[in-house]
Design an enzyme around this catalytic site. Structure first.
Site, mmCIF file in Angstrom:
data_model
loop_
_atom_site.group_PDB
_atom_site.id
_atom_site.type_symbol
_atom_site.label_atom_id
_atom_site.label_comp_id
_atom_site.label_asym_id
_atom_site.label_seq_id
_atom_site.Cartn_x
_atom_site.Cartn_y
_atom_site.Cartn_z
ATOM 1 N N TYR A 135 -69.421 27.489 58.241
ATOM 2 C CA TYR A 135 -69.759 28.911 58.654
ATOM 3 C C TYR A 135 -70.092 30.052 57.971
ATOM 4 O O TYR A 135 -69.042 30.594 57.810
ATOM 5 C CB TYR A 135 -69.411 29.212 59.900
ATOM 6 C CG TYR A 135 -69.470 28.383 61.487
ATOM 7 C CD1 TYR A 135 -69.897 26.915 61.644
ATOM 8 C CD2 TYR A 135 -69.201 28.998 62.472
ATOM 9 C CE1 TYR A 135 -69.705 26.337 62.224
ATOM 10 C CE2 TYR A 135 -69.001 28.123 63.967
ATOM 11 C CZ TYR A 135 -69.079 26.869 64.050
ATOM 12 O OH TYR A 135 -68.855 26.030 65.288
ATOM 13 N N SER A 139 -64.293 18.154 68.136
ATOM 14 C CA SER A 139 -65.443 18.169 68.226
ATOM 15 C C SER A 139 -66.749 17.406 68.061
ATOM 16 O O SER A 139 -66.360 16.710 66.702
ATOM 17 C CB SER A 139 -65.897 19.818 67.166
ATOM 18 O OG SER A 139 -67.234 20.066 67.454
ATOM 19 N N PRO A 167 -75.601 25.752 74.888
ATOM 20 C CA PRO A 167 -75.720 25.738 76.576
ATOM 21 C C PRO A 167 -77.521 26.730 76.750
ATOM 22 O O PRO A 167 -77.632 26.283 77.587
ATOM 23 C CB PRO A 167 -74.633 26.292 77.066
ATOM 24 C CG PRO A 167 -74.103 27.592 76.212
ATOM 25 C CD PRO A 167 -74.331 26.951 74.657
ATOM 26 N N ALA A 203 -79.855 25.624 74.375
ATOM 27 C CA ALA A 203 -80.320 24.720 73.790
ATOM 28 C C ALA A 203 -81.058 25.334 72.630
ATOM 29 O O ALA A 203 -81.909 25.475 72.422
ATOM 30 C CB ALA A 203 -81.323 23.203 74.181
ATOM 31 N N LYS A 240 -88.270 32.623 76.138
ATOM 32 C CA LYS A 240 -88.612 32.862 75.103
ATOM 33 C C LYS A 240 -90.079 32.049 74.131
ATOM 34 O O LYS A 240 -91.220 32.376 73.680
ATOM 35 C CB LYS A 240 -87.315 33.438 73.855
ATOM 36 C CG LYS A 240 -87.019 33.107 72.794
ATOM 37 C CD LYS A 240 -85.792 33.720 72.354
ATOM 38 C CE LYS A 240 -85.088 32.768 71.621
ATOM 39 N NZ LYS A 240 -84.360 33.797 70.874
ATOM 40 N N GLY A 243 -73.940 32.609 71.690
ATOM 41 C CA GLY A 243 -74.035 33.122 69.962
ATOM 42 C C GLY A 243 -74.591 34.627 69.877
ATOM 43 O O GLY A 243 -75.942 34.309 70.901
ATOM 44 N N THR A 291 -77.648 37.387 68.015
ATOM 45 C CA THR A 291 -77.577 38.653 66.713
ATOM 46 C C THR A 291 -77.538 40.074 67.291
ATOM 47 O O THR A 291 -77.990 40.643 65.704
ATOM 48 C CB THR A 291 -79.309 38.017 66.314
ATOM 49 O OG1 THR A 291 -80.501 38.464 67.285
ATOM 50 C CG2 THR A 291 -79.525 36.794 65.265
ATOM 51 N N GLN A 293 -77.531 40.932 73.743
ATOM 52 C CA GLN A 293 -77.836 39.646 73.728
ATOM 53 C C GLN A 293 -76.273 39.191 74.608
ATOM 54 O O GLN A 293 -76.428 37.997 75.223
ATOM 55 C CB GLN A 293 -77.966 38.266 73.158
ATOM 56 C CG GLN A 293 -79.706 38.723 72.866
ATOM 57 C CD GLN A 293 -80.017 37.954 70.906
ATOM 58 O OE1 GLN A 293 -78.518 37.996 70.369
ATOM 59 N NE2 GLN A 293 -81.051 37.616 71.326
#
Length: 342
Positions: free
Chosen positions: A54, A151, A208, A210, A217, A286, A288, A292
């Site tokens: 990452y 994974s 989760p 997608a 949104k 995740g 930003t 959130q």
């Protein structure tokens, strides 16, 4: 924040894991990233997921910096190895050389002596499986890794690893699987989930939401909102465009009344949906922005009724993908060397 056991292991994870794929070191600067991690800690999240690939190590560095003031034993840190971290022939894959060197580099960037969970980011059909398993087992024996996971491995690949570990008499075994899983992408349900339940392997699911599509949104027939992943820099748009489509966006809007009835936001509904599955230990979110994180963490402890679950299936209908062969397509090494997948 509720916690769940990772499969049949003794390790407990927070129901919500905070992950930094496509964000820290790439879409999000240092200070906003630190704020997001602080928000995660404030929300009771104790499990943090990252990978050496990452942002080519920058994501691990930011996570390590943010967690430095925190008592190490109070958090669970997961990272991964396999995808390319350099241009050399040994800077990728699951060879003993790459696993050992990658683990030591991750520990340095994270600023820790050990990681709680170390995962094979993809299957590597170019390295003997026994070489991979013995290298992982050695890291556990050395105390640099506490638990092992994979994974996007297929059920046959997981089965082969479990059987071989037993034949080799290894002390450590796979206890975690990190697959993509959400309302639209259910390819682990036919084969991977049943095997993992039988073998005590917990699922730590990613995407989760997608790629944000299930938050609602993205409106059909309208441009993507400013600041969303679909219009961001980096690799975000390439991933999100895979799941954007007119009919899909129309169907997703049909989930809003179900979220309202459950007293949840659309994002919380999507995360809670993954957590309702027997065998799922945690869902990776995740972010930003700190808000959130706070919103998505609100899905912890939410329980969806049978009517809501049936309503979700009715709304999404034939757009749901359940083909177990898609796991193999997603994880194929030859397709992922050139991209840093989740």
């Amino acid at each position: 924040m509720d916690h769940r056991r990772l499969g049949r292991s003794g390790l407990h994870l927070s129901e919500i894991t905070y992950g930094n794929w496509l964000t820290h070191g790439e879409l999000v600067g240092r200070e906003p990233a630190l704020e997001c991690i602080r928000a995660a800690l404030d929300a009771g999240i104790t499990t943090f997921d990252t990978a050496d690939v990452y942002a080519q190590g920058a994501a691990e560095q930011v996570l390590g910096e943010a967690l430095r003031p925190v008592r190490r034993s109070s958090v669970e840190i997961a990272t991964k190895v396999c995808l390319p971290t350099g241009d050399g022939p040994n800077d990728r894959g699951l060879s003993r050389k790459h696993i050992m060197e990658a683990c030591h580099a991750s520990l340095t960037r994270l600023g820790t002596d050990y990681v709680d969970l170390y995962q094979a980011h993809r299957f590597d059909d170019g390295t003997p499986l026994d070489e991979t398993l013995i290298a992982f087992d050695d890291l556990v024996r050395q105390g640099k890794v506490l638990y092992l996971g994979v994974s996007e491995w297929t059920a046959p690949q997981i089965r082969a690893a479990l059987d071989l570990a037993g034949e080799l008499g290894l002390r450590s075994r796979i206890v975690a699987n990190q697959p993509q899983y959400n309302m639209l992408w259910r390819v682990i349900e036919p084969e991977v989930l049943p095997l993992c339940r039988d073998e005590g392997i917990g699922q730590v699911v990613f995407q989760p939401l997608a790629q944000g599509v299930l938050t609602g949104k993205y409106q059909p027939g309208r441009p993507a909102p400013e600041g969303s992943r679909a219009v961001s820099g980096g690799r975000g748009p390439r991933f999100i465009r895979r799941v954007l489509g007119g009919e899909l966006l129309e169907r997703v809007q049909g989930l809003r009344p179900l979220a309202d009835a459950a007293g949840l936001s659309m994002a919380q509904l999507a995360v809670a949906w993954t957590l309702r599955q027997d065998g799922v230990s945690s869902a990776i979110i995740g972010a930003t922005r700190p808000e959130q994180v706070t919103e998505n963490a609100g899905a912890a402890g939410a329980r969806l009724t049978g009517d809501v679950l049936a309503g979700i299936d009715a709304v999404l209908g034939d757009l749901v993908d359940r083909d177990p062969a898609k796991t193999a397509q997603m994880m194929a090494v030859k397709d992922t060397w050139s991209q840093a997948a989740g």
